[in-house]
Motif scaffolding. Structure first.
Motif, PDB file in Angstrom:
ATOM      1  N   MET A 199      -7.593 -54.624 -30.266  1.00 25.26           N
ATOM      2  CA  MET A 199      -6.850 -54.065 -29.417  1.00 25.26           C
ATOM      3  C   MET A 199      -7.777 -53.225 -28.835  1.00 25.26           C
ATOM      4  N   GLY A 200      -8.188 -53.062 -27.607  1.00 25.25           N
ATOM      5  CA  GLY A 200      -9.153 -52.138 -27.165  1.00 25.25           C
ATOM      6  C   GLY A 200      -8.600 -50.804 -26.536  1.00 25.25           C
ATOM      7  N   GLN A 201      -7.294 -50.873 -26.488  1.00 27.67           N
ATOM      8  CA  GLN A 201      -6.466 -49.699 -26.204  1.00 27.67           C
ATOM      9  C   GLN A 201      -6.050 -48.918 -27.246  1.00 27.67           C
ATOM     10  N   SER A 202      -5.145 -49.743 -28.076  1.00 24.16           N
ATOM     11  CA  SER A 202      -4.564 -49.316 -29.331  1.00 24.16           C
ATOM     12  C   SER A 202      -5.427 -49.404 -30.582  1.00 24.16           C
TER      13      SER A 202
ATOM     14  N   ALA B  82     -15.192 -61.201 -19.350  1.00 23.84           N
ATOM     15  CA  ALA B  82     -15.033 -59.662 -19.083  1.00 23.84           C
ATOM     16  C   ALA B  82     -13.986 -59.503 -17.962  1.00 23.84           C
ATOM     17  N   GLU B  83     -13.973 -60.498 -16.861  1.00 26.65           N
ATOM     18  CA  GLU B  83     -13.057 -60.248 -15.893  1.00 26.65           C
ATOM     19  C   GLU B  83     -11.840 -60.610 -16.183  1.00 26.65           C
ATOM     20  N   VAL B  84     -11.518 -61.316 -17.336  1.00 24.15           N
ATOM     21  CA  VAL B  84     -10.160 -61.657 -17.877  1.00 24.15           C
ATOM     22  C   VAL B  84      -9.906 -60.600 -18.804  1.00 24.15           C
ATOM     23  N   LYS B  85     -10.636 -59.417 -19.043  1.00 25.64           N
ATOM     24  CA  LYS B  85     -10.252 -58.199 -20.038  1.00 25.64           C
ATOM     25  C   LYS B  85     -10.553 -58.703 -21.237  1.00 25.64           C
ATOM     26  N   ALA B  86     -11.670 -59.279 -21.614  1.00 30.95           N
ATOM     27  CA  ALA B  86     -11.829 -59.599 -23.019  1.00 30.95           C
ATOM     28  C   ALA B  86     -13.434 -59.633 -23.229  1.00 30.95           C
ATOM     29  N   LEU B  87     -13.734 -58.688 -24.038  1.00 28.22           N
ATOM     30  CA  LEU B  87     -15.092 -58.124 -24.134  1.00 28.22           C
ATOM     31  C   LEU B  87     -15.662 -59.099 -25.475  1.00 28.22           C
TER      32      LEU B  87
ATOM     33  N   LEU C  40     -21.351 -54.423 -22.415  1.00 27.97           N
ATOM     34  CA  LEU C  40     -20.446 -54.846 -23.176  1.00 27.97           C
ATOM     35  C   LEU C  40     -20.157 -54.425 -24.344  1.00 27.97           C
ATOM     36  N   ARG C  41     -21.398 -54.280 -25.008  1.00 34.78           N
ATOM     37  CA  ARG C  41     -21.486 -53.681 -26.482  1.00 34.78           C
ATOM     38  C   ARG C  41     -21.195 -51.944 -26.606  1.00 34.78           C
ATOM     39  N   ASN C  42     -21.707 -51.527 -25.407  1.00 39.42           N
ATOM     40  CA  ASN C  42     -21.509 -50.011 -25.105  1.00 39.42           C
ATOM     41  C   ASN C  42     -20.025 -49.734 -24.707  1.00 39.42           C
ATOM     42  N   MET C  43     -19.512 -50.894 -24.024  1.00 38.19           N
ATOM     43  CA  MET C  43     -17.949 -50.555 -23.554  1.00 38.19           C
ATOM     44  C   MET C  43     -17.073 -50.661 -24.761  1.00 38.19           C
ATOM     45  N   SER C  44     -17.612 -51.590 -25.806  1.00 38.53           N
ATOM     46  CA  SER C  44     -16.764 -51.679 -27.114  1.00 38.53           C
ATOM     47  C   SER C  44     -17.149 -50.948 -28.306  1.00 38.53           C
ATOM     48  N   SER C  45     -18.199 -50.015 -27.821  1.00 42.30           N
ATOM     49  CA  SER C  45     -18.640 -49.113 -29.064  1.00 42.30           C
ATOM     50  C   SER C  45     -17.589 -47.829 -29.249  1.00 42.30           C
TER      51      SER C  45
END
Length: 1017
Positions: free
Chosen positions: A705-708, A312-317, A119-124
């Motif tokens: 926000m992960g996208q914007s 993570a399943e509900v799209k929150a890292l 998850l840390r790598n995903m949000s890095s």
């Protein structure tokens, strides 16, 4: 003349070389970038672009955490004592339990750590590079020397780079140089190799941030070869395995249990007159084992890991474990509007020009397909749009109309792209800010797409990017060339109306530019009143209003048009063009999510940069404020200037903090958080920009926000939303509440079992055998089996319980509330006493009721003989009774007060597969333990039973009846746990507050004394 190729060592500073020299050194092309194959080869050569010392999960550290705690230490002491007294069976079982516990804990925690690492790598941070002649986004650790890297406002720079293209680039290098002010970059070659780091203006460095502007550069160093790599030890000193508040509370509980175990051991030896004997030592071991919840570490680890995966399943890292606990205590959520409550698919639907009136624009989304209609005249004084309208053909319209669309198209960094599928059907996509995308789509519909204008001859010369402090953007373009010149220069501007209007000295009336400074001196005021009227007409319909302006620009002689321009001078004497109304429809799930918050006792605040009317219109649609309230003068709807102008004392006197803050700045968000904290409220704050970092850090839970969101915002946050959706925040809060409630459930279950075992053992000190030694009501192995095999699996099942029906219908728990509330402590001891008394009662009945005529033989604590049969049967009955009671108690722990034995409660048990399987297996395991020869008498120190099962079943039903009666008494005498908040009641409360004269007076007086009213109409 050929290019000069310079052979340099890696340590040589690249700021002393030209761009061509650096490109030749790394065999790259500034236009095409590296190929994917070449990048893969270089990744093997140079390694991952990351700092050493952050090498992921270390198995030996995880294993050490399993054995380095107070609970395991006590078990090791018990093992040593057992072996010292030559009680090999007990010692072997205890040692097996230690190994098994460590193995289970290691497996679960190692998997949890790997999940967190993923998850840390995903949000890095990620990097934008040119690969295979295409701009793409890659994980930052995949960047290699020679990559062409692209930087934009808010990015964290992923590697050391030599710049070759810049537009007003400023970077924050405080991490490296300590310089607090941003550094403005340029492309000038520097001759001095020993130039200080802060003066190498043609270089950017890894881990620094882009404060303003954009640029491109050639990657020169990655990983430990970067400047930040030289101080990697300092940067990587942060402990990734931070101790959370929950872990600290559990540690305190472990110390308490350890101290209690020592006290009980002293009591045991006291009963034996402090004379050491094998019997006293073994009994002490039994008591120590009984009070320690051996499975607690494994159960907590499993619950936390499951919580992270569920989030993570509900799209929150989850970036920080402590946020999982904090979410359950959130009382207020401060949310952005665009992209979070809305779809972030802005569409320009209205436009107003002083000479032409209103225009309507059809079409939705990123697809530039739609038509523009000029509407008829509106009734004077009316804000309604006329129904009569006339289509404007593509590429035509008045000069005023075309100039306004040029401003929308060119003062814009967004890109529209069309991808051709095999079926040759085009699919449109967009890159850039949603607001700019909407304007670009509008320009496409009018036939004035930016690529077309650039192809015709418009050339970008300089850019002054949007900044949250000035809230406008302007660009300098060289216009279309003609026969006599290469083209005039134009300044195009867009931004918030209140920030663009002060820059305007003229307004466009058809082909005529009229001055706002006339003979009467009232022209500007009259014009601004008209603009505010039109703007309000757009904003009241939920539209975000942007203002367009332009002017011809006479280039000063001898001035560098790229670096020598002063923004304040450039953005002056502008000509007002018109207004554009952009609509960002709310997400379908936003309104239900907000209502769900109100039902959970959580208040929602919208903090947005939009106009107050626009913000209020969206807030009404998603039910943040009632639909029927008036916005003007409403204390629940403020502008940032109103809120910021209030002192802390004035803010604290407000009965309610504003639910909508418009024209919000980053400092306003920080002030809102401080105001919430002074009221002892627990807040979550969303953010996406660089300047949101202070508010994300100041909030109890920072949500990026992960996208914007920018990389800076993500790094400052606790949680990253991969879908930028407000409803995901509410799901995360629900998950935080579920996890905390489940931890309370399984801790109560484990500790109740320990209390029951202690009750049996301590009372058992009163009975002696023929040798004068205390008789064990339960053997050490029985106790270990109860703690690890019988009690721990149901506890794990309780940790995986789905959320209760009342999970989001209860008020938030106090942030100071620990695991052990008064009710939980009371339940633990009452249930424990009940189970212990029933178990010991069965032990006593069998031993003294059915075998009263027999002498209690000695040595029955260690070995079996015919004379020990009564004791072994009583011990088996006590063990079976406590086993059934512990399993039954798991159903009690699923709810603090509601009945666990109604048809609905029993049916819901089967929704938790882990729990009901552990209960079934627990019941089945009783029989082989009691009836298998050797195992029963030699290991567990009990023997088979027959009629005694009747007492076991009777005790089970008595306990169920007692638990139901106890819960009934609690329901009748204690304050209800569930306070069912109602969204309509919350709306009524806001309506009542809106009519409060003192509240209105505070705000209105503040506005009169600090803010000109016309600025916020």
């Amino acid at each position: 003349m050929g290019k000069k190729v310079v052979n340099v060592e890696p340590e040589t500073p690249f700021h002393t070389f030209t761009v061509d020299q650096v490109a030749d050194h790394y065999k790259t092309n500034t236009l095409e970038g590296l190929s994917s194959a070449e990048a893969s080869e270089r990744l093997k050569q140079y390694g991952l672009n990351e700092l050493k010392g952050d090498g992921g999960v270390k198995w030996y550290k995880v294993l050490w955490r399993q054995v380095a705690n107070a609970l395991v230490v006590v078990l090791l002491i018990a093992t040593a004592l057992a072996f010292a007294t030559k009680d090999w069976a007990e010692g072997g079982v205890i040692l097996f339990v230690i190994v098994m516990n460590a193995a289970i804990g290691f497996w679960q925690e190692f998997n949890a750590e790997q999940t967190m690492e993923a998850l840390r790598n995903m949000s890095s941070p990620t990097s934008k590079v040119i690969r295979d002649e295409t701009r793409t986004t890659i994980p930052n650790n995949q960047a290699v020397p020679g990559d062409i890297m692209i930087f934009e406002d808010g990015d964290v720079i992923g590697a050391d780079c030599r710049l070759f293209e810049v537009f007003n680039l400023e970077t924050d290098e405080a991490l490296l140089t300590g310089e607090s002010l941003p550094v403005q970059k340029n492309l000038d070659q520097i001759e001095t190799a020993e130039q200080p780091l802060g003066d190498r203006l043609n270089m950017v460095y890894s881990s620094t941030t882009v404060v303003k502007g954009r640029a491109k550069g050639i990657v020169t160093s990655t990983g430990m070869d970067t400047q930040i790599g030289k101080i990697a030890t300092t940067l990587m000193s942060v402990d990734a395995n931070e101790t959370t508040p929950l872990q600290r509370r559990l540690n305190r509980m472990a110390y308490f249990v350890f101290a209690a175990a020592i006290v009980l051991v002293i009591v045991v030896f006291g009963v034996h007159n402090f004379v050491y004997s094998n019997e006293a030592a073994i009994y002490s071991i039994s008591v120590a084992i009984a009070i320690i919840p051996e499975g607690l570490v494994a159960v907590v680890t499993l619950t936390m890991a499951f919580g992270v995966r569920r989030m993570a399943e509900v799209k929150a890292l989850v970036r920080r474990l402590s946020s999982l606990e904090s979410l359950g205590a959130v009382t207020n959520i401060c949310s952005d509007k665009t992209g979070t409550l809305t779809q972030s698919k802005m569409v320009a639907v209205r436009m107003w020009l002083p000479s032409d009136g209103f225009y309507r624009v059809s079409g939705t989304g990123f697809v530039p397909e739609g038509e523009i209609f000029r509407q008829g005249e509106t009734i004077k004084g009316s804000s309604e749009f006329a129904e009569v309208e006339k289509k404007v053909p593509t590429g035509s319209g008045s000069d005023h109309f075309l100039r306004a669309l040029q401003a929308a198209s060119l003062c814009n960094m967004a890109e529209l792209r069309r991808t051709l599928h095999p079926e040759e059907h085009g699919e449109w996509s967009a890159i850039g800010d949603p607001t700019e995308i909407a304007l670009q789509v509008l320009a496409y519909k009018a036939g004035l797409a930016k690529p077309d204008l650039i192809e015709q001859g418009f050339k970008l010369v300089a850019e002054f990017p949007f900044d949250s402090t000035v809230k406008r953007m302007s660009v300098l373009y060289q216009g279309l060339p003609n026969e006599s010149s290469s083209g005039d220069h134009f300044i195009f501007m867009k931004g918030a109306t209140e920030r663009v209007l002060p820059c305007c000295q003229f307004w466009r009336d058809g082909d005529v530019e009229r001055s706002l400074v006339g003979e009467k001196g009232t022209e500007r005021e009259t014009f601004e009143d008209m603009i505010n009227e039109k703007m309000s007409a757009l904003a009241e319909k939920g539209l975000r209003v942007l203002t367009l302006a332009y002017r011809k620009f006479d280039c000063p002689a001898g001035v560098d048009l790229i670096h020598g321009l002063d923004r304040d001078e450039v953005e002056s004497n502008m000509v007002f063009l018109g207004l554009v109304g952009i609509y960002d429809p709310p997400r379908a799930e936003s309104r239900p999510a907000v209502l769900r918050c109100y039902n959970a006792g959580i208040r929602v605040h919208m903090l947005t940069g939009d106009h107050p009317s626009t913000a209020a219109a969206i807030a009404k649609e998603v039910s943040i404020i009632p639909e029927d309230i008036v916005v003007k003068g409403n204390p629940l709807v403020m502008t940032a200037s109103e809120f910021d102008a209030m002192t802390d004392e004035e803010v604290d006197k407000l009965q309610e903090l504003p639910r909508v803050v418009a024209r919000c700045s980053p400092n306003t968000k920080v002030k809102m958080i401080a105001a919430l904290h002074r009221r002892n409220l627990f807040c979550a704050m969303t953010g996406d920009g660089v300047n949101d970092s202070p508010s994300l850090k100041a909030a109890n839970v920072g949500i990026a926000m992960g996208q914007s969101g920018s990389d800076v915002a993500k790094q400052a946050s606790d949680i990253v939303l991969t879908d930028d959706n407000f409803a995901t925040i509410v799901e995360a809060v629900a998950e935080g509440r579920r996890m905390f409630a489940n931890i309370q459930k399984f801790v109560q279950h484990l500790m109740s079992a320990n209390v029951a075992e202690i009750v049996v053992l301590i009372i058992g000190l009163a009975f002696e055998d023929s040798d004068g030694n205390a008789i064990f009501p339960m053997s050490p192995v029985e106790i270990l089996f109860l703690n690890m095999i019988t009690s721990s699996p149901p506890a794990m099942g309780l940790g995986l319980e789905p959320p209760s029906e009342s999970n989001m219908q209860e008020p938030p728990r106090s942030a100071k509330q620990g695991l052990f509330s008064f009710e939980v402590i009371m339940d633990t001891f009452i249930y424990g006493l009940a189970m212990g008394i029933l178990s010991f009662a069965n032990y006593s009945i069998i031993l003294f009721g059915f075998h009263a005529d027999k002498v209690l033989a000695g040595g029955c604590n260690a070995n079996f003989s015919e004379g020990c049969t009564p004791i072994f049967k009583a011990r088996a009955t006590s063990y079976a009774t406590l086993t059934f009671l512990i399993l039954v108690h798991a159903q009690n722990c699923r709810a603090l007060r509601s009945s666990g034995w109604t048809r609905k409660a029993i049916r819901s048990l089967f929704e938790n597969r882990m729990l009901w399987i552990s209960l079934v297996v627990g019941v089945i395991l009783v029989f082989p333990v009691i009836y298998i020869p050797v195992v029963n008498q030699t290991v567990f120190k009990h023997t088979s039973i027959t009629y005694e099962w009747g007492f076991v079943i009777l005790a089970t039903f008595l306990f169920i009846g007692f638990a139901e009666l106890y819960k009934f008494i609690k329901r009748k005498t204690m304050k209800p746990l569930v306070v069912r908040a109602n969204a309509e009641l919350e709306m009524d409360r806001m309506r009542t507050y809106m009519t409060n004269d003192s509240a209105l007076g505070t705000v209105r007086n503040n506005v009169r004394t600090t803010v000109p009213n016309k600025d916020e109409k």
